[in-house]
Design a protein around this motif. Structure first.
Motif, mmCIF file in Angstrom:
data_model
loop_
_atom_site.group_PDB
_atom_site.id
_atom_site.type_symbol
_atom_site.label_atom_id
_atom_site.label_comp_id
_atom_site.label_asym_id
_atom_site.label_seq_id
_atom_site.Cartn_x
_atom_site.Cartn_y
_atom_site.Cartn_z
ATOM 1 N N ALA A 213 4.916 11.671 1.846
ATOM 2 C CA ALA A 213 4.292 12.423 2.938
ATOM 3 C C ALA A 213 2.811 12.668 2.654
ATOM 4 O O ALA A 213 1.966 12.549 3.552
ATOM 5 N N MET A 214 2.486 13.027 1.412
ATOM 6 C CA MET A 214 1.088 13.243 1.043
ATOM 7 C C MET A 214 0.279 11.957 1.199
ATOM 8 O O MET A 214 -0.827 11.953 1.737
ATOM 9 N N CYS A 215 0.844 10.839 0.717
ATOM 10 C CA CYS A 215 0.139 9.561 0.816
ATOM 11 C C CYS A 215 -0.105 9.167 2.265
ATOM 12 O O CYS A 215 -1.198 8.716 2.621
ATOM 13 N N ASP A 216 0.903 9.334 3.102
ATOM 14 C CA ASP A 216 0.747 8.984 4.513
ATOM 15 C C ASP A 216 -0.368 9.791 5.164
ATOM 16 O O ASP A 216 -1.172 9.251 5.941
ATOM 17 N N ALA A 217 -0.421 11.073 4.849
ATOM 18 C CA ALA A 217 -1.467 11.923 5.417
ATOM 19 C C ALA A 217 -2.839 11.511 4.912
ATOM 20 O O ALA A 217 -3.812 11.434 5.684
ATOM 21 N N ASN B 163 5.955 10.156 -8.564
ATOM 22 C CA ASN B 163 6.823 9.622 -7.511
ATOM 23 C C ASN B 163 8.263 9.444 -7.993
ATOM 24 O O ASN B 163 9.199 9.419 -7.193
ATOM 25 N N ASN B 164 8.484 9.348 -9.314
ATOM 26 C CA ASN B 164 9.844 9.255 -9.837
ATOM 27 C C ASN B 164 10.679 10.486 -9.501
ATOM 28 O O ASN B 164 11.890 10.375 -9.331
ATOM 29 N N VAL B 165 10.028 11.658 -9.427
ATOM 30 C CA VAL B 165 10.783 12.895 -9.227
ATOM 31 C C VAL B 165 10.569 13.531 -7.857
ATOM 32 O O VAL B 165 11.378 14.351 -7.428
ATOM 33 N N ALA B 166 9.509 13.166 -7.168
ATOM 34 C CA ALA B 166 9.215 13.779 -5.867
ATOM 35 C C ALA B 166 8.824 12.708 -4.846
ATOM 36 O O ALA B 166 7.771 12.787 -4.222
ATOM 37 N N PRO B 167 9.668 11.698 -4.633
ATOM 38 C CA PRO B 167 9.255 10.587 -3.772
ATOM 39 C C PRO B 167 9.004 10.955 -2.320
ATOM 40 O O PRO B 167 8.048 10.463 -1.717
ATOM 41 N N ALA B 168 9.844 11.799 -1.727
ATOM 42 C CA ALA B 168 9.641 12.161 -0.323
ATOM 43 C C ALA B 168 8.363 12.965 -0.150
ATOM 44 O O ALA B 168 7.579 12.731 0.781
ATOM 45 N N GLN B 169 8.145 13.927 -1.046
ATOM 46 C CA GLN B 169 6.922 14.748 -0.987
ATOM 47 C C GLN B 169 5.688 13.882 -1.209
ATOM 48 O O GLN B 169 4.669 14.042 -0.538
ATOM 49 N N PHE B 170 5.796 12.973 -2.167
ATOM 50 C CA PHE B 170 4.652 12.124 -2.495
ATOM 51 C C PHE B 170 4.348 11.162 -1.349
ATOM 52 O O PHE B 170 3.181 10.915 -1.016
ATOM 53 N N ASN C 239 0.841 -1.196 0.000
ATOM 54 C CA ASN C 239 0.000 0.000 0.000
ATOM 55 C C ASN C 239 0.877 1.248 0.000
ATOM 56 O O ASN C 239 2.103 1.172 0.007
ATOM 57 N N GLY C 240 0.221 2.400 -0.041
ATOM 58 C CA GLY C 240 0.936 3.652 0.099
ATOM 59 C C GLY C 240 1.467 4.216 -1.193
ATOM 60 O O GLY C 240 0.836 4.159 -2.244
ATOM 61 N N SER C 241 2.676 4.760 -1.123
ATOM 62 C CA SER C 241 3.301 5.497 -2.216
ATOM 63 C C SER C 241 4.176 4.556 -3.040
ATOM 64 O O SER C 241 5.277 4.199 -2.633
ATOM 65 N N ILE C 242 3.688 4.174 -4.197
ATOM 66 C CA ILE C 242 4.349 3.185 -5.051
ATOM 67 C C ILE C 242 4.815 3.875 -6.328
ATOM 68 O O ILE C 242 4.029 4.567 -6.980
ATOM 69 N N VAL C 243 6.062 3.688 -6.697
ATOM 70 C CA VAL C 243 6.590 4.343 -7.896
ATOM 71 C C VAL C 243 6.475 3.423 -9.102
ATOM 72 O O VAL C 243 6.832 2.247 -9.045
ATOM 73 N N ALA D 16 -4.010 8.300 6.412
ATOM 74 C CA ALA D 16 -4.376 8.503 7.821
ATOM 75 C C ALA D 16 -5.686 9.279 7.961
ATOM 76 O O ALA D 16 -6.164 9.482 9.076
ATOM 77 N N GLY D 17 -6.248 9.732 6.838
ATOM 78 C CA GLY D 17 -7.504 10.476 6.866
ATOM 79 C C GLY D 17 -7.361 11.939 7.204
ATOM 80 O O GLY D 17 -8.353 12.614 7.480
ATOM 81 N N ASN D 18 -6.139 12.464 7.164
ATOM 82 C CA ASN D 18 -5.890 13.872 7.480
ATOM 83 C C ASN D 18 -6.008 14.684 6.190
ATOM 84 O O ASN D 18 -5.012 14.959 5.514
ATOM 85 N N ALA D 19 -7.223 15.065 5.851
ATOM 86 C CA ALA D 19 -7.489 15.724 4.574
ATOM 87 C C ALA D 19 -6.799 17.073 4.472
ATOM 88 O O ALA D 19 -6.266 17.427 3.412
ATOM 89 N N GLU D 20 -6.790 17.834 5.547
ATOM 90 C CA GLU D 20 -6.179 19.163 5.505
ATOM 91 C C GLU D 20 -4.685 19.068 5.193
ATOM 92 O O GLU D 20 -4.174 19.778 4.315
ATOM 93 N N LEU D 21 -3.982 18.187 5.897
ATOM 94 C CA LEU D 21 -2.554 18.039 5.665
ATOM 95 C C LEU D 21 -2.283 17.433 4.288
ATOM 96 O O LEU D 21 -1.377 17.877 3.569
ATOM 97 N N ALA D 22 -3.060 16.434 3.911
ATOM 98 C CA ALA D 22 -2.848 15.779 2.622
ATOM 99 C C ALA D 22 -3.001 16.760 1.469
ATOM 100 O O ALA D 22 -2.174 16.800 0.547
#
Length: 294
Positions: A216-220, A207-214, A3-7, A223-229
C-alpha cells in the motif's frame, strides 16, 4: 516492467539446515495473496552466501514453480568471483526466472573498471535481464553512478538496486542512465522518499513481514501521493530499525517465525539465532506495524 513492492525473500530452513520447501511454498502463496509485486529468490537475504550452487539453483527453480507465472521471480546470481557468477548465471537460466539480481563482489574491493568488467561479463552469457545490486555497507565496495551509467548501456542490464540509503543519488542516476533504466531502493528506511523522487520500487527485507502494508505504501508513493505514502510508511519505521538490530536476515527470519509462516527461523552458520535481548524490540515494532504475532 518489474516495479513496486518486491520482497527479498528469506529461505526457510529446517533444524538440520536443509531447505524447508513446504514453508517456501507457504511463503510464496502468502506474498501473492498479500499483493507483493515480485519475489527475489536466494538473494543475499535468502542466505545465498551459504547455499552451494546446486542448492541455490534448486531453491530458485522451486520458487518459480510455486509462483507459477503469477508475479515475476528474480534470482540472485551474485558472487565475488566473476567466473563463479557466470557459472551460476548459466545454471539459473534454465529455471524460468524473469530477471537476475547480482550483488557487487564483496571483500575483494574491485575498482570501478573491475566492477564494469565483472557485470558486463555476466550479462554477456545470458539474454535474461540483469539488475545490479549496490550495497557498500555489506560488500565494502561502492558501484558509483558513472560506472552504473556505463553498465546501463548494455542491453540486458535493466536496473539497479541501490542500498546506499543516499537518496540524493537518484536524480544523478536517472539523468545518467535514462528514463527506462529501473531504479529500485534497497534501503527500507528511505524507500518511500526514493519512490516519491522517481524510483521504480523497492526490493525489501521488511516486505517479508508486512507485505500488505508495504504494498500500500509503495502504491501511494509510486502514484506521487506523498501524504498518503508517508502516513502508511510511519507505522513501519520501527521495523526498518529493528529488523537490522543484528545482521540481516537474523531478525527478519525470527519475525517471520513469530508470524507462524515458517516452521522455525533456522539459519546456517556462521549466522545464529536472534539474541534474546532483541526479542522484545522486534515484537514491539511488529505490533506497531499491525502485524499479528503468535
Amino acid at each position: 516492467m518489474i516495479n513496486g513492492s518486491i520482497v527479498a525473500l528469506i529461505t526457510p530452513m529446517l533444524s538440520d539446515g536443509t531447505v524447508d520447501y513446504a514453508s517456501l511454498e507457504r511463503l510464496v502463496a502468502f506474498h501473492i495473496e498479500q499483493g507483493t509485486d515480485a519475489i527475489v529468490a536466494v538473494g543475499t537475504t535468502g542466505e545465498s552466501a551459504t547455499l552451494p550452487a546446486d542448492e541455490h539453483v534448486a531453491v530458485v527453480a522451486q520458487t518459480v514453480r510455486f509462483v507459477a507465472g503469477r508475479i515475476p521471480v528474480i534470482a540472485g546470481n551474485g558472487a565475488n568471483a566473476t567466473a563463479e557468477a557466470i557459472s551460476l548465471t548459466k545454471a539459473l537460466a534454465s529455471t524460468g526466472v524473469d530477471a537476475m539480481l547480482g550483488v557487487t563482489p564483496y571483500y575483494n574491493k574491485p575498482t570501478q573498471a573491475g566492477l564494469v568488467a565483472h557485470f558486463k561479463a555476466i550479462a554477456a552469457v545470458t539474454d535474461i535481464p540483469q539488475i545490479l545490486y549496490n550495497v557498500p555497507g555489506r560488500t565494502g565496495v561502492d558501484l558509483l553512478p558513472a560506472a552504473t551509467s556505463e553498465l546501463a548501456k548494455v542491453s540486458n542490464i535493466i536496473g539497479l538496486k541501490d542500498a546506499t540509503g543516499q537518496v540524493s543519488r537518484l536524480p544523478q542516476l536517472r539523468e545518467l542512465c535514462g528514463p527506462d533504466f529501473l531504479l529500485f531502493s534497497g534501503d527500507d528506511a528511505t524507500a518511500c522518499e526514493f519512490m516519491l523522487l522517481g524510483g521504480n520500487g523497492v526490493i525489501s527485507v521488511t516486505n517479508n513481514v508486512a507485505p500488505a502494508q508495504f504494498k500500500a505504501m509503495c502504491d501511494a508513493a509510486l502514484a506521487g501521493n506523498a501524504e498518503l505514502a508517508n502516513h502508511l510508511d510511519a507505522p513501519m519505521r520501527g521495523l526498518y530499525s529493528s529488523l537490522f538490530c543484528e545482521a540481516n536476515p537474523i531478525p527478519v527470519k525470527w519475525a517471520v517465525d513469530r508470524m507462524g509462516l515458517i516452521s522455525h527461523g533456522h539459519l546456517r552458520l556462521p549466522l545464529t539465532q536472534l539474541s534474546d535481548n532483541f526479542h522484545e524490540e522486534v515484537v514491539n515494532a511488529m505490533i506497531k506495524a499491525r502485524i499479528e504475532v503468535l
